[in-house]
Design an enzyme around this catalytic site. Structure first.
Site, PDB file in Angstrom:
ATOM      1  N   ASP A 113     -44.038  92.511  29.854  1.00 13.29           N
ATOM      2  CA  ASP A 113     -43.714  91.578  28.769  1.00 13.29           C
ATOM      3  C   ASP A 113     -43.626  90.142  29.285  1.00 13.29           C
ATOM      4  O   ASP A 113     -44.131  89.204  28.665  1.00 13.29           O
ATOM      5  CB  ASP A 113     -42.377  91.957  28.116  1.00 13.29           C
ATOM      6  CG  ASP A 113     -42.359  93.396  27.643  1.00 13.29           C
ATOM      7  OD1 ASP A 113     -43.434  94.020  27.554  1.00 13.29           O
ATOM      8  OD2 ASP A 113     -41.255  93.908  27.378  1.00 13.29           O
ATOM      9  N   GLY A 117     -36.090  92.669  17.496  1.00 12.81           N
ATOM     10  CA  GLY A 117     -35.839  94.104  17.499  1.00 12.81           C
ATOM     11  C   GLY A 117     -37.045  94.917  17.063  1.00 12.81           C
ATOM     12  O   GLY A 117     -36.932  96.090  16.735  1.00 12.81           O
ATOM     13  N   ALA A 118     -38.223  94.291  17.047  1.00 11.16           N
ATOM     14  CA  ALA A 118     -39.429  94.976  16.596  1.00 11.16           C
ATOM     15  C   ALA A 118     -40.274  95.456  17.770  1.00 11.16           C
ATOM     16  O   ALA A 118     -41.318  96.066  17.586  1.00 11.16           O
ATOM     17  CB  ALA A 118     -40.259  94.036  15.720  1.00 11.16           C
ATOM     18  N   GLY A 119     -39.834  95.157  18.984  1.00 11.40           N
ATOM     19  CA  GLY A 119     -40.619  95.553  20.150  1.00 11.40           C
ATOM     20  C   GLY A 119     -41.779  94.607  20.406  1.00 11.40           C
ATOM     21  O   GLY A 119     -42.797  94.998  20.969  1.00 11.40           O
ATOM     22  N   LEU A 120     -41.631  93.349  19.990  1.00 10.43           N
ATOM     23  CA  LEU A 120     -42.694  92.360  20.226  1.00 10.43           C
ATOM     24  C   LEU A 120     -42.263  91.332  21.281  1.00 10.43           C
ATOM     25  O   LEU A 120     -42.823  90.246  21.383  1.00 10.43           O
ATOM     26  CB  LEU A 120     -43.082  91.668  18.909  1.00 10.43           C
ATOM     27  CG  LEU A 120     -43.642  92.620  17.841  1.00 10.43           C
ATOM     28  CD1 LEU A 120     -43.915  91.871  16.542  1.00 10.43           C
ATOM     29  CD2 LEU A 120     -44.916  93.310  18.326  1.00 10.43           C
ATOM     30  N   SER A 152     -37.297  88.781  23.460  1.00  6.80           N
ATOM     31  CA  SER A 152     -36.404  88.410  24.573  1.00  6.80           C
ATOM     32  C   SER A 152     -37.180  87.918  25.780  1.00  6.80           C
ATOM     33  O   SER A 152     -36.777  86.941  26.422  1.00  6.80           O
ATOM     34  CB  SER A 152     -35.455  89.558  24.928  1.00  6.80           C
ATOM     35  OG  SER A 152     -36.120  90.761  24.981  1.00  6.80           O
ATOM     36  N   TYR A 190     -34.923 104.451  27.795  1.00  2.00           N
ATOM     37  CA  TYR A 190     -35.893 103.756  28.647  1.00  2.00           C
ATOM     38  C   TYR A 190     -35.549 103.981  30.124  1.00  2.00           C
ATOM     39  O   TYR A 190     -36.399 104.368  30.927  1.00  2.00           O
ATOM     40  CB  TYR A 190     -35.866 102.248  28.325  1.00  2.00           C
ATOM     41  CG  TYR A 190     -36.934 101.464  29.047  1.00  2.00           C
ATOM     42  CD1 TYR A 190     -38.159 101.202  28.450  1.00  2.00           C
ATOM     43  CD2 TYR A 190     -36.733 100.993  30.332  1.00  2.00           C
ATOM     44  CE1 TYR A 190     -39.146 100.500  29.110  1.00  2.00           C
ATOM     45  CE2 TYR A 190     -37.715 100.290  31.005  1.00  2.00           C
ATOM     46  CZ  TYR A 190     -38.909 100.041  30.387  1.00  2.00           C
ATOM     47  OH  TYR A 190     -39.887  99.355  31.054  1.00  2.00           O
ATOM     48  N   ASP A 249     -46.207 100.165  33.418  1.00  2.00           N
ATOM     49  CA  ASP A 249     -45.977  98.976  34.266  1.00  2.00           C
ATOM     50  C   ASP A 249     -45.003  99.250  35.409  1.00  2.00           C
ATOM     51  O   ASP A 249     -45.270  98.879  36.550  1.00  2.00           O
ATOM     52  CB  ASP A 249     -45.571  97.737  33.436  1.00  2.00           C
ATOM     53  CG  ASP A 249     -44.292  97.866  32.622  1.00  2.00           C
ATOM     54  OD1 ASP A 249     -43.746  98.992  32.523  1.00  2.00           O
ATOM     55  OD2 ASP A 249     -43.840  96.836  32.086  1.00  2.00           O
TER      56      ASP A 249
HETATM   57  C1  GLA Z   1     -40.750  97.526  27.260  1.00  2.00           C
HETATM   58  C2  GLA Z   1     -40.578  97.006  28.684  1.00  2.00           C
HETATM   59  C3  GLA Z   1     -41.928  96.882  29.404  1.00  2.00           C
HETATM   60  C4  GLA Z   1     -42.743  98.171  29.285  1.00  2.00           C
HETATM   61  C5  GLA Z   1     -42.769  98.668  27.842  1.00  2.00           C
HETATM   62  C6  GLA Z   1     -43.403 100.011  27.710  1.00  2.00           C
HETATM   63  O1  GLA Z   1     -41.429  96.589  26.495  1.00  2.00           O
HETATM   64  O2  GLA Z   1     -39.937  95.754  28.677  1.00  2.00           O
HETATM   65  O3  GLA Z   1     -41.724  96.524  30.751  1.00  2.00           O
HETATM   66  O4  GLA Z   1     -42.266  99.140  30.170  1.00  2.00           O
HETATM   67  O5  GLA Z   1     -41.471  98.749  27.282  1.00  2.00           O
HETATM   68  O6  GLA Z   1     -44.745  99.960  28.024  1.00  2.00           O
END
Ligand code: GLA
Length: 392
Positions: free
Chosen positions: A177, A126-129, A132, A226, A39
């Protein structure tokens, strides 16, 4: 709609402010099917919004005070004034997402009034879903609805939320996101062009399940790693003389790699190949070609592991377990920013029980925990409910 969650946000509001909210907003979390770290390279992503949400109950105030209560943080409170500079909270990270959205709405020149706000959600944190991003969107939508800022589109809200995260919270995330939480479509994934922000809805075939498995690996170092990946991608774009890696194709990447740091080259190769895989996967999904989708997801995972360096051994193992269970009938890969978090699998409904069983039998996190399995449905983006929780 989760009725218990609705009750909780209304009850939290009532207990904190001794009144009823005038409206409730809700914004979904997301799972990305494919297109990772593309992205912020102006590339393509294929996420869907999920049926786990953040809810905000809200009421306007006549003064410039904003009062916030967070049900999921032991009813922690925050309070700030819109007629004074809005600073950062050092202790309560969640409060900075709320403050950041107000600051960015102010920067847009909108005449903001105070508000009372209660927050509750059921997205695993904190699961990456994207719990936030969904908080930011639910807050932005609440302010929009309270004050009748009809000129703000869903995309505007997503951009304001991203700015809050980049400039106030301090994570240099891309737009995925926030945009999927704003514009998700029920029963569909969205193929998003992160340069134009155009989105094409891709129907999820009825017999296909979206399974999310939480590895229970905490996402350590995620912000610093990141931001480092982002810098490496920008360095590669400079090397190739383009605005973003979106503008490099594979033959060019290979032909003009001389002089490029080998690690930066591998980072760039992930982005260039992942962009193409994402376009191919959208097509395969639309045609219900699960075997092809499975191959693309497997390639995506290998590329994240070997070229982009964002997986961890427990996640690699979890993906192998799912791939072995699903076989050629679908696929699995890590989803989200990396260094822990969740794996996503696309598989026939009929294969869900076996995949669930395989995870239960064969997967343990480094701390000995079992994976958390959620079978989710693609949900619609941010919206306003009335105070009774019915559609307006
Ligand atoms: C996080 C970031 C997104 C994207 C993903 C990886 O979720 O918030 O903008 O870069 O990582 O695809």
């Amino acid at each position: 709609m989760n009725p218990a969650l609705l009750q909780r946000v209304v009850a939290t509001f009532g207990a904190a402010f001794d009144a009823a909210p005038t409206l409730i907003t809700r914004a979904p979390g997301r799972v990305n099917l494919i297109g990772e770290h593309t992205d912020y390279n102006d590339g393509f992503v294929l996420p869907c919004a999920i049926d786990y949400h953040t809810l905000v109950a809200a009421r306007a105030r006549d003064d410039p005070t904003v009062r916030v209560v967070a049900a999921d943080f032991a009813n922690a409170r925050d309070e700030f004034r819109l007629d004074q500079p809005i600073g950062h909270r050092m202790d309560d990270a969640w409060a900075n997402y709320v403050r950041g959205v107000f600051v960015m709405l102010q920067e847009r020149g909108l005449p903001l009034r105070g508000a009372d706000l209660a927050i509750a959600g059921d997205i695993p944190q904190g699961a990456g879903l994207s719990s936030s991003a969904s908080l930011e969107l639910a807050i932005g939508q609440a302010v929009k609805a309270l004050q009748g800022f009809d000129e703000l589109s869903a995309t505007d809200l997503a951009l304001i939320a991203q700015r809050a995260e980049n400039r106030f919270v301090g994570c240099n995330c891309g737009i995925m996101d926030q945009l999927i939480s704003a514009r998700g479509k029920q029963g569909h994934a969205l193929l998003i062009d992160c340069r134009s922000l155009q989105a094409t809805a891709v129907h999820l075939p009825d017999n296909v399940a979206v399974m999310i498995v939480h590895s229970r690996v905490r996402r350590g170092l995620v912000d610093s790693e990141y931001n480092l990946r982002r810098q490496q991608c920008e360095a590669a774009a400079r090397h190739y003389g383009v605005k973003a890696l979106r503008d490099v194709d594979l033959p060019t990447l290979l032909a003009r790699s001389a002089g490029l740091d080998p690690v930066v080259f591998r980072r760039a190769r992930h982005i260039v190949t992942e962009n193409q895989r994402t376009l191919d996967a959208a097509q395969a999904l639309a045609r219900n070609e699960l075997p092809r989708l499975g191959v693309l997801m497997a390639q995506s995972h290998s590329s994240m592991r070997d070229d982009f360096g964002i997986t961890v051994p427990a996640i690699d193992r979890l993906v192998e377990i799912l791939q072995a269970s699903i076989g050629a009938h679908g696929g699995a890969r890590m989803t989200g920013g990396g260094f822990g978090g969740c794996v996503v699998a696309l598989l026939p409904e009929a294969s869900v029980a076996a995949a669930r069983d395989a995870v239960a039998r064969h997967y343990r996190s480094p701390d000995g925990e079992s994976g958390g399995v959620h079978v989710c449905h693609a949900a619609s983006g941010v919206e306003t409910l009335n105070s009774a929780g019915a559609w307006p």
